[in-house]
Design an enzyme around this catalytic site. Structure first.
Site, PDB file in Angstrom:
ATOM      1  N   SER A 194       0.838  -1.381  -0.149  1.00  0.00           N
ATOM      2  CA  SER A 194       0.065   0.023  -0.284  1.00  0.00           C
ATOM      3  C   SER A 194       0.808   0.996   0.047  1.00  0.00           C
ATOM      4  CB  SER A 194      -0.930  -0.149   1.126  1.00  0.00           C
ATOM      5  OG  SER A 194      -1.593   1.171   1.594  1.00  0.00           O
ATOM      6  N   TYR A 213      -2.533  -0.694  10.223  1.00  0.00           N
ATOM      7  CA  TYR A 213      -2.590  -0.782   8.953  1.00  0.00           C
ATOM      8  C   TYR A 213      -1.198  -0.597   8.080  1.00  0.00           C
ATOM      9  CZ  TYR A 213      -4.096  -1.277   3.941  1.00  0.00           C
ATOM     10  OH  TYR A 213      -4.466  -1.490   2.815  1.00  0.00           O
TER      11      TYR A 213
HETATM   12  N1  NAD Z   1      -8.608  -0.344  -1.630  1.00  0.00           N
HETATM   13  C1  NAD Z   1      -7.476   0.211  -1.543  1.00  0.00           C
HETATM   14  O1  NAD Z   1      -7.460   1.607  -1.730  1.00  0.00           O
HETATM   15  C2  NAD Z   1      -6.485  -0.326  -1.134  1.00  0.00           C
HETATM   16  C3  NAD Z   1      -5.235   0.511  -0.982  1.00  0.00           C
HETATM   17  C4  NAD Z   1      -3.990  -0.054  -0.864  1.00  0.00           C
HETATM   18  C5  NAD Z   1      -3.929  -1.454  -0.467  1.00  0.00           C
HETATM   19  N2  NAD Z   1      -4.777  -2.395  -0.569  1.00  0.00           N
HETATM   20  C6  NAD Z   1      -4.721  -3.626  -0.326  1.00  0.00           C
HETATM   21  O2  NAD Z   1      -5.159  -4.371  -1.345  1.00  0.00           O
HETATM   22  C7  NAD Z   1      -5.573  -5.553  -1.142  1.00  0.00           C
HETATM   23  C8  NAD Z   1      -6.871  -6.021  -1.399  1.00  0.00           C
HETATM   24  O3  NAD Z   1      -7.785  -5.238  -1.077  1.00  0.00           O
HETATM   25  P1  NAD Z   1      -9.270  -4.562  -1.624  1.00  0.00           P
HETATM   26  O4  NAD Z   1      -9.442  -3.268  -1.627  1.00  0.00           O
HETATM   27  O5  NAD Z   1      -9.501  -5.430  -2.986  1.00  0.00           O
HETATM   28  O6  NAD Z   1     -10.148  -5.257  -0.378  1.00  0.00           O
HETATM   29  P2  NAD Z   1     -11.357  -6.005  -0.328  1.00  0.00           P
HETATM   30  O7  NAD Z   1     -11.942  -5.975   1.125  1.00  0.00           O
HETATM   31  O8  NAD Z   1     -12.349  -6.053  -1.527  1.00  0.00           O
HETATM   32  O9  NAD Z   1     -10.800  -7.663  -0.763  1.00  0.00           O
HETATM   33  C9  NAD Z   1      -9.878  -8.252  -0.027  1.00  0.00           C
HETATM   34  C10 NAD Z   1      -9.967  -9.482   0.070  1.00  0.00           C
HETATM   35  O10 NAD Z   1      -9.235 -10.418   0.922  1.00  0.00           O
HETATM   36  C11 NAD Z   1     -10.040 -11.548   1.473  1.00  0.00           C
HETATM   37  N3  NAD Z   1      -9.288 -11.750   2.643  1.00  0.00           N
HETATM   38  C12 NAD Z   1      -9.679 -11.213   3.927  1.00  0.00           C
HETATM   39  N4  NAD Z   1      -9.026 -11.743   4.924  1.00  0.00           N
HETATM   40  C13 NAD Z   1      -8.426 -12.965   4.441  1.00  0.00           C
HETATM   41  C14 NAD Z   1      -7.935 -14.383   4.712  1.00  0.00           C
HETATM   42  N5  NAD Z   1      -7.471 -14.242   6.268  1.00  0.00           N
HETATM   43  N6  NAD Z   1      -7.613 -15.213   3.900  1.00  0.00           N
HETATM   44  C15 NAD Z   1      -8.035 -15.210   2.802  1.00  0.00           C
HETATM   45  N7  NAD Z   1      -8.595 -14.188   2.326  1.00  0.00           N
HETATM   46  C16 NAD Z   1      -8.678 -13.072   2.892  1.00  0.00           C
HETATM   47  C17 NAD Z   1     -11.246 -11.068   1.213  1.00  0.00           C
HETATM   48  O11 NAD Z   1     -12.206 -12.065   1.633  1.00  0.00           O
HETATM   49  C18 NAD Z   1     -11.442 -10.193   0.058  1.00  0.00           C
HETATM   50  O12 NAD Z   1     -11.903 -10.944  -0.858  1.00  0.00           O
HETATM   51  C19 NAD Z   1      -5.611  -5.791   0.263  1.00  0.00           C
HETATM   52  O13 NAD Z   1      -4.179  -6.146   0.737  1.00  0.00           O
HETATM   53  C20 NAD Z   1      -5.350  -4.068   0.774  1.00  0.00           C
HETATM   54  O14 NAD Z   1      -4.755  -4.111   1.992  1.00  0.00           O
HETATM   55  C21 NAD Z   1      -6.140  -1.583  -0.826  1.00  0.00           C
END
Ligand code: NAD
Length: 261
Positions: free
Chosen positions: A143, A156
Site C-alpha cells: 500500500s 494498517y
Molecule cells: N482499496 C484500496 O484503496 C487499497 C489500497 C492499498 C492497498 N490495498 C490492499 O489491497 C488488497 C486488496 O484489497 P481490496 O481493496 O480489494 O479489499 P477487499 O476487502 O475488497 O478484498 C480483500 C479480499 O481479501 C480477502 N481476505 C481477507 N482476509 C482473508 C484471509 N484471512 N484469507 C484469505 N483471504 C482473505 C477478502 O475475503 C477479500 O476477498 C489488500 O491487501 C489491501 O490492504 C487496498
C-alpha cells in the site's frame, strides 16, 4: 500469445476487489488461475478462461491466517497442476480508524495476522514449491501507507511497511532460485475497502461519504481512483518475463497521490 501462457498462478483474496482484477488479468495473459479466498471465489474462477494448453482455473477456500491450511492447499495445487509459478499475496484487511495509542491488541492481532503473517505463510509454502522448478514470481499487495505514515490507519500502515520489508528480504533470499519478489503499493482504489474506510471517516466527521471521496479524488493528480484493472496490469507485468530483472521493488500505483521511492 500471452505473457503468462500456461503459468500456474495463485491469487489470495481473489473473490472481489483488487484480487479479482489480478486474477482476471493473469488469466487473460494465459495463466491457469487458482482463486483463493475465505469468501467464495467460485463465481470469479468459473468466469475465467483456461490456459492455452487447457489447464482449468479453480477456486479454493484458503484462510491465509491458517498456516496448516496454507501448506496443505499449496501442496494440493502443486499436485493438481504439477507446479506453482506465480503467487499474488493480495488478501488483506483494514482497521477501524483510530490513533495508535488507542488501538486494542485484538486490532493489531487481526491486521498483522492477515496482512503480514499471511504473506509470510503463503510465500514460505509457495517458495518451497517454486524452488523445485528454479522459477517463480511472488507479488505482494502492500500500500502507499506502507511507505508513508497514515494517521488514523497506523496499525494498517505499519503492517504494510512490514510487507514492503518482507518483500525486500525475500527478494534477496530467493534470488538464487530465480524467484523474484516485488510489491505493488496502491493508492486509493475503487473497492469495498475504500468505500468502507471513507464511510467510517465520513461518519466520524459528520460528513457525506461520496462528498468526502469526491474531495479526495481532487487531490489525486490523475483525478480518479485506481481500479482493479490498473493493479491487474501491474501485477501481470511483474509476473512476466518483462520484469525478470526486477526484484525487491515496491512499485507505486497511486495516480500520483504519493510519489516517493
Ligand atoms: N482499496 C484500496 O484503496 C487499497 C489500497 C492499498 C492497498 N490495498 C490492499 O489491497 C488488497 C486488496 O484489497 P481490496 O481493496 O480489494 O479489499 P477487499 O476487502 O475488497 O478484498 C480483500 C479480499 O481479501 C480477502 N481476505 C481477507 N482476509 C482473508 C484471509 N484471512 N484469507 C484469505 N483471504 C482473505 C477478502 O475475503 C477479500 O476477498 C489488500 O491487501 C489491501 O490492504 C487496498
Amino acid at each position: 500469445m500471452g505473457r503468462l501462457d500456461d503459468k500456474i498462478a495463485l491469487v489470495t483474496g481473489a473473490s472481489r476487489g483488487l484480487g479479482e482484477g489480478i486474477a482476471r488479468r493473469f488469466a487473460d495473459e494465459g495463466a491457469a488461475v487458482v482463486c483463493a479466498d475465505v469468501l467464495d471465489a467460485s463465481e470469479v474462477a468459473s468466469s475465467l478462461p483456461a490456459s492455452p494448453s487447457g489447464a482449468q482455473p479453480m477456486a479454493i477456500h484458503l484462510d491465509v491466517t491458517d498456516t496448516a491450511q496454507v501448506e496443505e492447499q499449496m501442496r494440493a495445487v502443486a499436485d493438481t497442476y504439477g507446479r506453482l509459478d506465480i503467487l499474488a499475496n493480495n488478501a488483506g484487511v483494514a482497521q477501524p480508524i483510530g490513533a495508535v495509542i488507542d488501538t486494542p491488541d485484538e486490532v493489531y492481532e487481526k491486521v498483522f495476522t492477515v496482512n503480514v503473517r499471511g504473506v509470510l505463510a503463503c510465500s514460505r509454502a509457495a517458495a518451497h514449491i517454486m524452488k523445485q522448478h528454479n522459477w517463480g514470481r511472488i507479488i505482494n499487495t502492500a500500500s502507499q501507507t506502507g511507505k508513508v505514515a497514515w494517521q488514523g490507519w497506523g496499525i494498517y500502515s505499519a503492517s504494510k511497511f512490514a510487507v514492503v520489508g518482507l518483500t525486500q528480504v525475500l527478494a534477496k533470499e530467493l534470488a538464487e532460485h530465480n524467484i523474484t519478489v516485488n510489491a505493488i503499493c496502491p493508492g486509493t482504489m475503487f473497492t469495498n475497502m475504500t468505500k468502507t474506510g471513507f464511510g467510517a471517516a465520513a461518519a466520524s466527521a459528520d460528513r457525506d461519504r461520496d462528498e468526502l471521496l469526491a474531495e479526495h479524488i481532487e487531490t489525486i493528480p490523475l483525478k480518479r481512483l485506481g481500479t482493479a484493472t490498473d493493479i491487474g496490469a501491474m501485477a501481470a507485468f511483474l509476473a512476466s518475463d518483462d520484469a525478470c530483472y526486477t526484484t525487491g521493488a515496491s512499485l507505486n500505483l497511486t495516480g500520483g497521490e504519493q510519489v516517493f521511492f
